[in-house]
Design a protein around this motif. Structure first.
Motif, mmCIF file in Angstrom:
data_model
loop_
_atom_site.group_PDB
_atom_site.id
_atom_site.type_symbol
_atom_site.label_atom_id
_atom_site.label_comp_id
_atom_site.label_asym_id
_atom_site.label_seq_id
_atom_site.Cartn_x
_atom_site.Cartn_y
_atom_site.Cartn_z
ATOM 1 N N THR A 174 2.650 7.313 -18.140
ATOM 2 C CA THR A 174 1.891 8.499 -18.544
ATOM 3 C C THR A 174 0.555 8.616 -17.816
ATOM 4 O O THR A 174 -0.138 9.624 -17.973
ATOM 5 C CB THR A 174 1.622 8.492 -20.056
ATOM 6 N N VAL A 175 0.201 7.622 -17.028
ATOM 7 C CA VAL A 175 -1.086 7.619 -16.324
ATOM 8 C C VAL A 175 -0.856 8.190 -14.932
ATOM 9 O O VAL A 175 -0.388 7.491 -14.028
ATOM 10 C CB VAL A 175 -1.692 6.205 -16.271
ATOM 11 N N ARG A 176 -1.168 9.464 -14.772
ATOM 12 C CA ARG A 176 -0.970 10.150 -13.500
ATOM 13 C C ARG A 176 -2.034 9.713 -12.499
ATOM 14 O O ARG A 176 -3.178 9.439 -12.878
ATOM 15 C CB ARG A 176 -1.059 11.665 -13.692
ATOM 16 N N LEU A 177 -1.662 9.663 -11.227
ATOM 17 C CA LEU A 177 -2.583 9.278 -10.164
ATOM 18 C C LEU A 177 -2.931 10.491 -9.322
ATOM 19 O O LEU A 177 -2.083 11.338 -9.056
ATOM 20 C CB LEU A 177 -1.953 8.194 -9.292
ATOM 21 N N ALA A 178 -4.195 10.553 -8.918
ATOM 22 C CA ALA A 178 -4.678 11.649 -8.078
ATOM 23 C C ALA A 178 -4.705 11.198 -6.623
ATOM 24 O O ALA A 178 -5.001 10.034 -6.329
ATOM 25 C CB ALA A 178 -6.074 12.072 -8.521
ATOM 26 N N ASP A 179 -4.414 12.123 -5.730
ATOM 27 C CA ASP A 179 -4.464 11.823 -4.310
ATOM 28 C C ASP A 179 -5.873 11.330 -3.961
ATOM 29 O O ASP A 179 -6.871 11.942 -4.356
ATOM 30 C CB ASP A 179 -4.115 13.068 -3.504
ATOM 31 N N GLY A 180 -5.945 10.207 -3.261
ATOM 32 C CA GLY A 180 -7.228 9.623 -2.888
ATOM 33 C C GLY A 180 -7.835 8.757 -3.975
ATOM 34 O O GLY A 180 -8.952 8.259 -3.818
ATOM 35 N N GLY A 181 -7.113 8.555 -5.064
ATOM 36 C CA GLY A 181 -7.619 7.777 -6.190
ATOM 37 C C GLY A 181 -7.555 6.274 -5.960
ATOM 38 O O GLY A 181 -7.048 5.794 -4.938
ATOM 39 N N THR A 182 -8.064 5.555 -6.948
ATOM 40 C CA THR A 182 -8.120 4.096 -6.878
ATOM 41 C C THR A 182 -7.588 3.486 -8.167
ATOM 42 O O THR A 182 -7.939 3.935 -9.263
ATOM 43 C CB THR A 182 -9.570 3.616 -6.676
ATOM 44 N N VAL A 183 -6.763 2.452 -8.006
ATOM 45 C CA VAL A 183 -6.285 1.650 -9.123
ATOM 46 C C VAL A 183 -6.915 0.266 -8.973
ATOM 47 O O VAL A 183 -6.731 -0.385 -7.933
ATOM 48 C CB VAL A 183 -4.746 1.525 -9.126
ATOM 49 N N GLU A 184 -7.658 -0.170 -9.980
ATOM 50 C CA GLU A 184 -8.259 -1.509 -9.981
ATOM 51 C C GLU A 184 -7.373 -2.409 -10.832
ATOM 52 O O GLU A 184 -7.047 -2.065 -11.975
ATOM 53 C CB GLU A 184 -9.672 -1.467 -10.577
ATOM 54 N N VAL A 185 -6.981 -3.552 -10.285
ATOM 55 C CA VAL A 185 -6.135 -4.515 -10.987
ATOM 56 C C VAL A 185 -7.034 -5.680 -11.396
ATOM 57 O O VAL A 185 -7.542 -6.414 -10.551
ATOM 58 C CB VAL A 185 -4.994 -4.999 -10.068
ATOM 59 N N LEU A 186 -7.230 -5.823 -12.712
ATOM 60 C CA LEU A 186 -8.190 -6.788 -13.254
ATOM 61 C C LEU A 186 -7.509 -7.849 -14.107
ATOM 62 O O LEU A 186 -7.145 -7.592 -15.252
ATOM 63 C CB LEU A 186 -9.234 -6.055 -14.113
ATOM 64 N N PRO A 187 -7.344 -9.053 -13.567
ATOM 65 C CA PRO A 187 -6.805 -10.130 -14.383
ATOM 66 C C PRO A 187 -7.850 -10.579 -15.400
ATOM 67 O O PRO A 187 -9.035 -10.257 -15.256
ATOM 68 C CB PRO A 187 -6.495 -11.239 -13.384
ATOM 69 N N PRO A 188 -7.442 -11.319 -16.418
ATOM 70 C CA PRO A 188 -8.423 -11.847 -17.359
ATOM 71 C C PRO A 188 -9.438 -12.719 -16.621
ATOM 72 O O PRO A 188 -9.069 -13.499 -15.739
ATOM 73 C CB PRO A 188 -7.600 -12.692 -18.324
ATOM 74 N N PHE A 189 -10.698 -12.544 -16.949
ATOM 75 C CA PHE A 189 -11.762 -13.324 -16.314
ATOM 76 C C PHE A 189 -12.270 -14.374 -17.289
ATOM 77 O O PHE A 189 -12.374 -14.112 -18.487
ATOM 78 C CB PHE A 189 -12.938 -12.419 -15.916
ATOM 79 N N ALA A 190 -12.600 -15.535 -16.783
ATOM 80 C CA ALA A 190 -13.189 -16.596 -17.604
ATOM 81 C C ALA A 190 -14.682 -16.336 -17.745
ATOM 82 O O ALA A 190 -15.301 -15.673 -16.924
ATOM 83 C CB ALA A 190 -12.960 -17.961 -16.961
ATOM 84 N N GLY A 191 -15.248 -16.843 -18.792
ATOM 85 C CA GLY A 191 -16.696 -16.730 -18.970
ATOM 86 C C GLY A 191 -17.075 -15.481 -19.730
ATOM 87 O O GLY A 191 -16.256 -14.823 -20.344
ATOM 88 N N GLY A 192 -18.355 -15.144 -19.704
ATOM 89 C CA GLY A 192 -18.850 -14.014 -20.503
ATOM 90 C C GLY A 192 -19.128 -12.888 -19.669
ATOM 91 O O GLY A 192 -19.175 -11.779 -19.781
#
Length: 84
Positions: A66-84
């Motif tokens: 359901t998450v449509r992408l726009a031409d020229g857009g950006t997808v950030e892939v964020l794994p779980p991060f350690a720390g605060g």
């Protein structure tokens, strides 16, 4: 189909072997499917634990189809991060 840039961070970057790459996809599910096909193995496992931003907006629990992408857009892939 939108032309988007997929940016990988931390463990996702290590698993993909690149910091970012272009993909053609209409929605987030298609972009992630293309990433898994391009980088089978560890990235497939890492993506299961990631959260995603599309053009700076958190995807949250929305279905990726359901998450449509726009031409020229950006997808950030964020794994779980350690720390605060």
């Amino acid at each position: 189909m939108a032309k988007v840039t997929v940016r990988y961070w931390a463990a996702a970057k290590a698993a993909a072997g690149v910091a970012e790459e272009p993909h053609d996809a209409a929605d987030l599910a298609e972009a992630l499917r293309a990433a898994r096909e391009r980088h089978p193995g560890e990235l497939v496992r890492v993506l299961q634990r990631c959260s995603f931003l599309v053009d700076g907006d958190p995807v949250g629990t929305r279905a990726h189809e359901t998450v449509r992408l726009a031409d020229g857009g950006t997808v950030e892939v964020l794994p779980p991060f350690a720390g605060g």
